[in-house]
Design a protein around this motif. Structure first.
Motif, short mmCIF file in Angstrom:
data_model
loop_
_atom_site.label_atom_id
_atom_site.label_comp_id
_atom_site.label_asym_id
_atom_site.label_seq_id
_atom_site.Cartn_x
_atom_site.Cartn_y
_atom_site.Cartn_z
N ILE A 32 -16.36 14.57 -8.99
CA ILE A 32 -15.08 14.76 -8.30
C ILE A 32 -14.59 13.38 -7.86
O ILE A 32 -15.35 12.60 -7.28
N GLU A 33 -13.36 13.07 -8.19
CA GLU A 33 -12.78 11.78 -7.82
C GLU A 33 -12.64 11.71 -6.31
O GLU A 33 -12.19 12.66 -5.66
N LYS A 34 -13.06 10.59 -5.73
CA LYS A 34 -12.93 10.45 -4.29
C LYS A 34 -12.11 9.21 -3.97
O LYS A 34 -12.17 8.21 -4.66
N LEU A 35 -11.32 9.35 -2.94
CA LEU A 35 -10.49 8.26 -2.45
C LEU A 35 -10.78 8.08 -0.97
O LEU A 35 -11.04 9.05 -0.26
N THR A 36 -10.74 6.85 -0.51
CA THR A 36 -10.99 6.54 0.90
C THR A 36 -9.80 5.76 1.45
O THR A 36 -8.94 5.33 0.69
N PRO A 37 -9.76 5.58 2.78
CA PRO A 37 -8.62 4.83 3.35
C PRO A 37 -8.39 3.47 2.68
O PRO A 37 -7.27 3.05 2.51
N ARG A 38 -9.46 2.81 2.28
CA ARG A 38 -9.28 1.51 1.65
C ARG A 38 -8.54 1.63 0.33
O ARG A 38 -7.64 0.87 0.04
N PRO A 93 -9.26 17.97 -9.29
CA PRO A 93 -10.06 17.97 -8.07
C PRO A 93 -10.15 16.56 -7.49
O PRO A 93 -10.54 15.61 -8.17
N THR A 94 -9.72 16.43 -6.25
CA THR A 94 -9.70 15.13 -5.59
C THR A 94 -10.22 15.29 -4.18
O THR A 94 -9.79 16.17 -3.45
N LEU A 95 -11.12 14.43 -3.80
CA LEU A 95 -11.71 14.43 -2.47
C LEU A 95 -11.20 13.20 -1.73
O LEU A 95 -11.42 12.08 -2.16
N ILE A 96 -10.50 13.43 -0.64
CA ILE A 96 -10.01 12.34 0.20
C ILE A 96 -10.95 12.24 1.39
O ILE A 96 -11.03 13.15 2.21
N LYS A 97 -11.68 11.15 1.46
CA LYS A 97 -12.61 10.92 2.56
C LYS A 97 -11.90 10.05 3.58
O LYS A 97 -11.89 8.83 3.48
N LEU A 98 -11.26 10.71 4.53
CA LEU A 98 -10.36 10.05 5.47
C LEU A 98 -11.00 8.95 6.28
O LEU A 98 -10.34 7.96 6.60
N HIS A 99 -12.26 9.10 6.62
CA HIS A 99 -12.90 8.12 7.49
C HIS A 99 -13.94 7.27 6.77
O HIS A 99 -14.74 6.60 7.41
N GLY A 100 -13.92 7.29 5.45
CA GLY A 100 -14.80 6.40 4.70
C GLY A 100 -15.89 7.13 3.96
O GLY A 100 -15.98 8.36 3.96
N ARG A 152 -19.87 2.05 1.97
CA ARG A 152 -20.07 1.38 3.25
C ARG A 152 -18.74 0.97 3.86
O ARG A 152 -18.54 -0.14 4.34
N ASP A 153 -17.82 1.89 3.81
CA ASP A 153 -16.46 1.70 4.28
C ASP A 153 -16.18 2.82 5.27
O ASP A 153 -16.11 3.98 4.87
N PHE A 154 -16.07 2.49 6.57
CA PHE A 154 -15.98 3.53 7.58
C PHE A 154 -14.82 3.32 8.55
O PHE A 154 -14.47 2.20 8.87
N VAL A 155 -14.29 4.43 9.05
CA VAL A 155 -13.40 4.44 10.20
C VAL A 155 -14.25 5.06 11.29
O VAL A 155 -14.41 6.28 11.35
N LEU A 156 -14.82 4.21 12.13
CA LEU A 156 -15.80 4.68 13.11
C LEU A 156 -15.49 4.17 14.51
O LEU A 156 -15.59 4.90 15.48
N THR A 157 -15.10 2.92 14.61
CA THR A 157 -14.84 2.31 15.91
C THR A 157 -13.39 2.53 16.34
O THR A 157 -12.53 2.88 15.53
N GLU A 158 -13.13 2.30 17.60
CA GLU A 158 -11.76 2.41 18.11
C GLU A 158 -10.83 1.45 17.36
O GLU A 158 -9.70 1.82 16.99
#
Length: 132
Positions: A50-56, A73-80, A85-91
């Protein structure tokens, strides 16, 4: 990587009822999860990547809209994604992606979400596929 790496999920069996998810939902999936559980589930059940896309890489909005319009089928991983190793985790990361204090619709992710949420049927998974 210790908390969300695929070594955690490959070692555990999951409820067979989850196998219906890739069979019945074959369009756009949004998640805030970092792990690779959804990808592994689609590979196991449908034998597909499944193709995945992230914020980057949501910077390539044309690709995202094309995949979605074609019903691929597309998976959008909003927070990484743990694999990237690409995350939206900190403020600070949240502020960079969504805007400081208020949602900034001019930023790539909020703009994309507005377009998608107003025009598509989506599946949003924002918690574990296991018991919370």
């Amino acid at each position: 990587m210790q908390s969300f790496g695929d070594h955690i999920y490959k070692a555990h069996s999951h409820d067979g009822q989850l196998d219906c998810l890739p069979r019945i939902f074959r369009n756009l999936i949004l998640t805030t999860n970092f792990d690779e559980v959804i990808e592994m589930l689609y590979a196991k059940v449908n034998g597909e990547h499944i193709e995945k896309l992230t914020p980057r890489n949501l910077q390539d909005v044309k690709l995202s809209h094309k995949r979605i319009a074609c019903g691929e089928p597309t998976l959008i991983k909003l927070h990484g994604d743990v694999a990237l190793r690409d995350f939206v985790l900190t403020e600070q990361a949240y502020n960079n992606v969504y805007g400081r204090y208020v949602l900034d619709i001019r930023l790539p992710l909020p703009s994309f979400l507005r377009d998608v949420l107003l025009s598509r049927i989506i599946l949003f998974l924002g918690c574990s596929l296991e018991d919370d």
